[in-house]
Design a protein around this motif. Structure first.
Motif, PDB file in Angstrom:
ATOM      1  N   LEU A  43      37.348  27.383  86.595  1.00  0.00           N
ATOM      2  CA  LEU A  43      37.474  25.922  86.569  1.00  0.00           C
ATOM      3  C   LEU A  43      37.933  25.391  87.920  1.00  0.00           C
ATOM      4  O   LEU A  43      37.397  24.391  88.427  1.00  0.00           O
ATOM      5  N   ALA A  44      38.921  26.050  88.519  1.00  0.00           N
ATOM      6  CA  ALA A  44      39.421  25.604  89.820  1.00  0.00           C
ATOM      7  C   ALA A  44      38.328  25.664  90.883  1.00  0.00           C
ATOM      8  O   ALA A  44      38.179  24.758  91.709  1.00  0.00           O
ATOM      9  N   ALA A  45      37.536  26.746  90.868  1.00  0.00           N
ATOM     10  CA  ALA A  45      36.455  26.884  91.840  1.00  0.00           C
ATOM     11  C   ALA A  45      35.381  25.829  91.620  1.00  0.00           C
ATOM     12  O   ALA A  45      34.846  25.254  92.578  1.00  0.00           O
ATOM     13  N   ALA A  46      35.069  25.568  90.351  1.00  0.00           N
ATOM     14  CA  ALA A  46      34.059  24.558  90.042  1.00  0.00           C
ATOM     15  C   ALA A  46      34.495  23.184  90.540  1.00  0.00           C
ATOM     16  O   ALA A  46      33.708  22.435  91.134  1.00  0.00           O
ATOM     17  N   ARG A  47      35.748  22.831  90.307  1.00  0.00           N
ATOM     18  CA  ARG A  47      36.239  21.534  90.733  1.00  0.00           C
ATOM     19  C   ARG A  47      36.290  21.442  92.259  1.00  0.00           C
ATOM     20  O   ARG A  47      36.010  20.391  92.843  1.00  0.00           O
ATOM     21  N   ARG A  48      36.656  22.548  92.919  1.00  0.00           N
ATOM     22  CA  ARG A  48      36.756  22.532  94.378  1.00  0.00           C
ATOM     23  C   ARG A  48      35.383  22.454  95.049  1.00  0.00           C
ATOM     24  O   ARG A  48      35.192  21.712  96.025  1.00  0.00           O
ATOM     25  N   LEU A  49      34.423  23.217  94.528  1.00  0.00           N
ATOM     26  CA  LEU A  49      33.122  23.294  95.183  1.00  0.00           C
ATOM     27  C   LEU A  49      32.181  22.166  94.771  1.00  0.00           C
ATOM     28  O   LEU A  49      31.237  21.848  95.490  1.00  0.00           O
ATOM     29  N   PHE A  50      32.434  21.576  93.589  1.00  0.00           N
ATOM     30  CA  PHE A  50      31.594  20.474  93.108  1.00  0.00           C
ATOM     31  C   PHE A  50      32.485  19.290  92.734  1.00  0.00           C
ATOM     32  O   PHE A  50      32.533  18.869  91.573  1.00  0.00           O
ATOM     33  N   PRO A  51      33.211  18.736  93.701  1.00  0.00           N
ATOM     34  CA  PRO A  51      34.240  17.742  93.396  1.00  0.00           C
ATOM     35  C   PRO A  51      33.714  16.439  92.821  1.00  0.00           C
ATOM     36  O   PRO A  51      34.466  15.704  92.186  1.00  0.00           O
ATOM     37  N   GLU A  52      32.457  16.132  93.028  1.00  0.00           N
ATOM     38  CA  GLU A  52      31.929  14.844  92.582  1.00  0.00           C
ATOM     39  C   GLU A  52      31.122  14.951  91.286  1.00  0.00           C
ATOM     40  O   GLU A  52      30.553  13.961  90.824  1.00  0.00           O
ATOM     41  N   ARG A  53      31.089  16.121  90.688  1.00  0.00           N
ATOM     42  CA  ARG A  53      30.262  16.321  89.499  1.00  0.00           C
ATOM     43  C   ARG A  53      31.100  16.397  88.235  1.00  0.00           C
ATOM     44  O   ARG A  53      32.260  16.803  88.268  1.00  0.00           O
ATOM     45  N   GLU A  54      30.478  16.013  87.132  1.00  0.00           N
ATOM     46  CA  GLU A  54      31.121  16.169  85.834  1.00  0.00           C
ATOM     47  C   GLU A  54      31.288  17.657  85.531  1.00  0.00           C
ATOM     48  O   GLU A  54      30.391  18.466  85.793  1.00  0.00           O
ATOM     49  N   VAL A  55      32.454  18.021  84.991  1.00  0.00           N
ATOM     50  CA  VAL A  55      32.718  19.398  84.580  1.00  0.00           C
ATOM     51  C   VAL A  55      32.789  19.454  83.062  1.00  0.00           C
ATOM     52  O   VAL A  55      33.509  18.674  82.433  1.00  0.00           O
ATOM     53  N   VAL A  56      32.029  20.381  82.473  1.00  0.00           N
ATOM     54  CA  VAL A  56      31.999  20.560  81.023  1.00  0.00           C
ATOM     55  C   VAL A  56      32.503  21.958  80.696  1.00  0.00           C
ATOM     56  O   VAL A  56      31.881  22.962  81.071  1.00  0.00           O
ATOM     57  N   LEU A  57      33.672  22.045  80.036  1.00  0.00           N
ATOM     58  CA  LEU A  57      34.196  23.332  79.588  1.00  0.00           C
ATOM     59  C   LEU A  57      33.526  23.700  78.271  1.00  0.00           C
ATOM     60  O   LEU A  57      33.426  22.877  77.364  1.00  0.00           O
ATOM     61  N   VAL A  58      33.079  24.950  78.172  1.00  0.00           N
ATOM     62  CA  VAL A  58      32.445  25.420  76.949  1.00  0.00           C
ATOM     63  C   VAL A  58      33.315  26.510  76.340  1.00  0.00           C
ATOM     64  O   VAL A  58      33.472  27.589  76.908  1.00  0.00           O
ATOM     65  N   ALA A  59      33.914  26.193  75.193  1.00  0.00           N
ATOM     66  CA  ALA A  59      34.753  27.141  74.460  1.00  0.00           C
ATOM     67  C   ALA A  59      33.937  27.707  73.307  1.00  0.00           C
ATOM     68  O   ALA A  59      33.457  26.956  72.452  1.00  0.00           O
ATOM     69  N   VAL A  60      33.760  29.018  73.297  1.00  0.00           N
ATOM     70  CA  VAL A  60      32.913  29.663  72.305  1.00  0.00           C
ATOM     71  C   VAL A  60      33.766  30.232  71.176  1.00  0.00           C
ATOM     72  O   VAL A  60      34.749  30.935  71.423  1.00  0.00           O
ATOM     73  N   ASP A  61      33.403  29.928  69.947  1.00  0.00           N
ATOM     74  CA  ASP A  61      34.086  30.437  68.755  1.00  0.00           C
ATOM     75  C   ASP A  61      35.574  30.086  68.745  1.00  0.00           C
ATOM     76  O   ASP A  61      36.428  30.929  68.434  1.00  0.00           O
ATOM     77  N   GLY A  62      35.900  28.864  69.115  1.00  0.00           N
ATOM     78  CA  GLY A  62      37.276  28.392  69.013  1.00  0.00           C
ATOM     79  C   GLY A  62      38.237  29.012  69.999  1.00  0.00           C
ATOM     80  O   GLY A  62      39.451  28.945  69.830  1.00  0.00           O
ATOM     81  N   ASP A  63      37.711  29.601  71.088  1.00  0.00           N
ATOM     82  CA  ASP A  63      38.571  30.302  72.038  1.00  0.00           C
ATOM     83  C   ASP A  63      38.959  29.407  73.198  1.00  0.00           C
ATOM     84  O   ASP A  63      38.991  29.828  74.344  1.00  0.00           O
TER      85      ASP A  63
END
Length: 291
Positions: A184-204
């Motif tokens: 998540l930190a890398a995604a936010r740093r490298l793509f600072p202007e894009r929407e971030v969508v976290l995907v939690a699989v099976d309630g994890d």
């Protein structure tokens, strides 16, 4: 055009269509970035066609070896220059990086990315998907050994997958582990202007953040289908990425327990081999120079 975020990319370039496509994709994901177009000059240090011509011209082994060194070096420089030209045409501040290597291309590219303090190592894949996947490929080796995020671009991309590159959201696999936090930190740093969508699989999802660096984060909860755990989770991530028209899928390389480490390791590799979008694998403790 310069990159206001100061992002730096090392690209593994071998002149193949997949490598050329990776440059085009990378320039859309990281517009204006500084890029090193890295080409590894590996044994036998010249193409088969060149070796045949050189051997026909002489029977002296020493002269033959010297000729291979000379012509192989020129061939490596020429190929890298083509990659640099592609990078600059796409808007990158690109420069050549030609290195002699004696095998282990994935490991050597990972070392180069670390030596250059790059934000990401960018590689094109050739037949990573499905039954064509080959364990130990350059991309696989780089992902296993790189201390920096590795972004693997599948080839070819379909029209809708390509269209998502310029502005599509970033999908991040999330299980509240240190690995997913690093992703998540890398995604936010490298793509600072894009929407971030976290995907939690099976309630994890654990404690999924609602914001990162003041920017909102969306969490999507899905269930995995049947089959091997790693593949099932990877397929769930891919489905969300398709539904959301994501530009990139980001996964951590390790998880929070011994069992989770094995599972997330398999998830990372399965996502590389099964997703039909660029996939970035982030090590649990990615290196980042102090700014």
């Amino acid at each position: 055009m310069s990159d206001e975020h100061g992002r730096q990319v090392v690209v593994g370039y071998d002149g193949s269509p997949a490598a050329s496509a990776a440059i085009e994709v990378g320039a859309l994901l990281f517009p204006g970035a500084h890029a090193w177009i890295g080409h590894l000059w590996t044994p036998p240090f010249a193409s088969e066609e060149l070796r045949k011509r050189l051997w026909t011209g002489t029977r002296n082994i020493n002269v033959f070896v010297e000729a291979i060194e000379r012509e192989g070096g020129r061939e490596a420089d020429r190929m890298t220059a083509v990659g640099v030209m592609l990078g600059r045409a796409a808007g990158w501040d690109a420069e050549p990086l030609v290195c002699r290597s004696y095998g282990g291309e994935g490991l050597r590219l990972a070392e180069l990315a670390d030596e250059k303090q790059a934000d990401v190592l960018l590689l094109g894949s050739r037949g990573l998907g499905g039954a064509r996947a080959v364990l130990g490929s350059v991309s696989d080796m780089a992902v296993h050994y790189s201390p920096r995020p590795v972004l693997v671009v599948p080839h070819p991309l379909l029209t809708d997958e390509y269209d998502a590159l310029a502005a599509g959201p970033v999908v991040v696999g999330w299980d509240a582990s240190a690995g997913s936090e690093a992703a998540l930190a890398a995604a936010r740093r490298l793509f600072p202007e894009r929407e971030v969508v976290l995907v939690a699989v099976d309630g994890d999802e654990g404690d999924a953040p609602e914001t990162v660096d003041g920017q909102p984060v969306t969490t999507v909860r899905v269930r995995a289908g049947g089959g091997a755990p790693g593949r099932a989770v990877a397929d769930a991530l891919s489905v969300v990425a398709t539904e959301r028209k994501a530009s990139v899928v980001v996964v951590g390389s390790r998880g929070r327990t011994a069992v989770r480490k094995i599972l997330l390791g398999s998830v990372a590799m399965a996502t590389l081999h099964r997703a039909h979008r660029p996939v970035m694998v982030v090590p649990q403790s990615p290196v980042r120079e102090a700014e």
